[in-house]
Design a protein around this motif. Structure first.
Motif, short mmCIF file in Angstrom:
data_model
loop_
_atom_site.label_atom_id
_atom_site.label_comp_id
_atom_site.label_asym_id
_atom_site.label_seq_id
_atom_site.Cartn_x
_atom_site.Cartn_y
_atom_site.Cartn_z
N ALA A 3 0.85 -1.18 0.00
CA ALA A 3 0.00 0.00 0.00
C ALA A 3 0.89 1.24 0.00
CB ALA A 3 -0.91 0.00 1.22
N ILE A 4 0.50 2.22 -0.80
CA ILE A 4 1.24 3.48 -0.87
C ILE A 4 0.25 4.64 -0.84
CG2 ILE A 4 3.21 2.53 -2.14
CD1 ILE A 4 1.93 3.86 -4.66
N THR A 5 0.76 5.82 -0.57
CA THR A 5 -0.10 7.00 -0.57
C THR A 5 -0.34 7.48 -1.99
OG1 THR A 5 1.76 8.53 -0.40
CG2 THR A 5 0.80 7.72 1.67
N TYR A 6 -1.41 8.21 -2.16
CA TYR A 6 -1.75 8.78 -3.46
C TYR A 6 -0.63 9.67 -3.98
CZ TYR A 6 -3.72 12.07 -6.76
OH TYR A 6 -3.92 12.87 -7.85
N SER A 7 -0.08 10.51 -3.13
CA SER A 7 0.96 11.44 -3.59
C SER A 7 2.21 10.69 -4.03
CB SER A 7 1.30 12.48 -2.52
OG SER A 7 1.71 11.85 -1.33
N ASN A 8 2.58 9.64 -3.31
CA ASN A 8 3.73 8.82 -3.70
C ASN A 8 3.44 8.11 -5.02
OD1 ASN A 8 6.04 7.30 -3.80
ND2 ASN A 8 5.67 6.19 -1.90
N PHE A 9 2.24 7.61 -5.17
CA PHE A 9 1.85 6.94 -6.42
C PHE A 9 1.93 7.92 -7.59
CE2 PHE A 9 -1.60 5.61 -9.37
CZ PHE A 9 -1.06 4.40 -9.77
N ARG A 10 1.40 9.11 -7.39
CA ARG A 10 1.40 10.13 -8.45
C ARG A 10 2.82 10.51 -8.85
NH1 ARG A 10 -0.90 14.81 -6.06
NH2 ARG A 10 1.24 15.42 -5.72
N GLN A 11 3.69 10.67 -7.87
CA GLN A 11 5.07 11.07 -8.16
C GLN A 11 5.86 9.98 -8.87
OE1 GLN A 11 6.62 12.17 -4.36
NE2 GLN A 11 5.49 14.10 -4.28
N ASN A 12 5.49 8.72 -8.65
CA ASN A 12 6.25 7.60 -9.21
C ASN A 12 5.36 6.70 -10.05
OD1 ASN A 12 8.87 8.02 -7.71
ND2 ASN A 12 7.42 7.90 -6.01
N LEU A 13 4.41 7.30 -10.74
CA LEU A 13 3.40 6.55 -11.49
C LEU A 13 4.02 5.52 -12.43
CD1 LEU A 13 0.46 6.08 -12.30
CD2 LEU A 13 0.71 7.95 -13.94
N ARG A 14 4.98 5.94 -13.23
CA ARG A 14 5.58 5.05 -14.23
C ARG A 14 6.19 3.81 -13.57
NH1 ARG A 14 6.61 6.12 -19.20
NH2 ARG A 14 8.19 5.18 -20.49
N SER A 15 6.96 4.01 -12.52
CA SER A 15 7.63 2.87 -11.88
C SER A 15 6.62 1.94 -11.21
CB SER A 15 8.69 3.33 -10.88
OG SER A 15 8.11 4.04 -9.82
N TYR A 16 5.55 2.51 -10.61
CA TYR A 16 4.53 1.65 -9.99
C TYR A 16 3.75 0.87 -11.04
CZ TYR A 16 5.42 3.48 -5.35
OH TYR A 16 6.01 3.81 -4.16
N MET A 17 3.47 1.50 -12.17
CA MET A 17 2.78 0.79 -13.24
C MET A 17 3.62 -0.39 -13.72
SD MET A 17 1.08 3.90 -15.42
CE MET A 17 0.52 2.83 -16.73
N LYS A 18 4.90 -0.15 -13.89
CA LYS A 18 5.81 -1.22 -14.33
C LYS A 18 5.88 -2.33 -13.29
CE LYS A 18 10.29 -1.97 -16.38
NZ LYS A 18 11.37 -1.35 -17.11
N GLN A 19 5.97 -1.94 -12.02
CA GLN A 19 6.04 -2.92 -10.93
C GLN A 19 4.80 -3.82 -10.90
OE1 GLN A 19 6.71 -1.19 -7.04
NE2 GLN A 19 5.55 -2.84 -6.07
N VAL A 20 3.63 -3.21 -10.99
CA VAL A 20 2.38 -3.97 -10.96
C VAL A 20 2.30 -4.90 -12.16
CG1 VAL A 20 -0.13 -3.75 -11.21
CG2 VAL A 20 1.09 -2.31 -9.57
N SER A 21 2.71 -4.41 -13.31
CA SER A 21 2.65 -5.21 -14.53
C SER A 21 3.62 -6.39 -14.47
CB SER A 21 2.98 -4.33 -15.73
OG SER A 21 2.89 -5.09 -16.91
N GLU A 22 4.83 -6.15 -13.98
CA GLU A 22 5.84 -7.21 -13.96
C GLU A 22 5.62 -8.21 -12.83
OE1 GLU A 22 9.59 -5.20 -13.87
OE2 GLU A 22 9.50 -4.66 -16.00
N ASP A 23 5.28 -7.70 -11.65
CA ASP A 23 5.13 -8.58 -10.47
C ASP A 23 3.80 -9.31 -10.45
OD1 ASP A 23 7.56 -7.55 -9.76
OD2 ASP A 23 6.81 -6.35 -8.08
N GLY A 24 2.80 -8.72 -11.07
CA GLY A 24 1.48 -9.31 -11.01
C GLY A 24 0.82 -9.12 -9.65
N GLU A 25 1.40 -8.27 -8.82
CA GLU A 25 0.85 -8.00 -7.50
C GLU A 25 0.05 -6.70 -7.53
OE1 GLU A 25 0.80 -9.32 -4.23
OE2 GLU A 25 1.30 -11.12 -5.35
N PRO A 26 -1.20 -6.73 -7.11
CA PRO A 26 -1.97 -5.49 -7.04
C PRO A 26 -1.33 -4.52 -6.05
CG PRO A 26 -3.38 -7.40 -6.82
CD PRO A 26 -1.98 -7.89 -6.72
N LEU A 27 -1.67 -3.27 -6.18
CA LEU A 27 -1.12 -2.22 -5.33
C LEU A 27 -2.28 -1.39 -4.80
CD1 LEU A 27 1.50 -0.71 -4.43
CD2 LEU A 27 1.23 0.67 -6.51
#
Length: 89
Positions: A3-27
């Motif tokens: 779980a992450i905060t909205y502001s952290n997600f917004r600032q690192n959107l690209r890396s979180y999208m890649k992480q979710v796609s590669e790991d298959g783990e929801p966020l």
């Protein structure tokens, strides 16, 4: 599931999208307002869930699955060797 905060997600959107796609783990993306909290998952996982829901809601298909499960539980099945199929490529 992380779980992450909205502001952290917004600032690192690209890396979180890649992480979710590669790991298959929801966020989980949290917000100050609890009802605004979301879960981000890959398209592959979303499509898989949608297909599962379609199968589970199809009475005809589920009837066939239950019938096959009962037959299998009673030992009413046959096993076969796999056939090798030649492809002419």
């Amino acid at each position: 599931m992380d779980a992450i905060t909205y502001s952290n997600f917004r600032q690192n959107l690209r890396s979180y999208m890649k992480q979710v796609s590669e790991d298959g783990e929801p966020l989980i993306v949290t917000s100050k307002e609890v009802e605004d909290t979301i879960v981000v998952l890959s398209k592959r996982d979303f499509d898989s869930m949608q297909e599962t829901l379609r199968v589970l809601s199809n009475e005809y298909v589920m009837g066939k699955i239950h019938r096959g499960d009962k037959q299998f539980s009673k030992g009413n099945f046959k096993t076969h060797d796999l056939l090798e199929v030649e492809t002419n490529e």
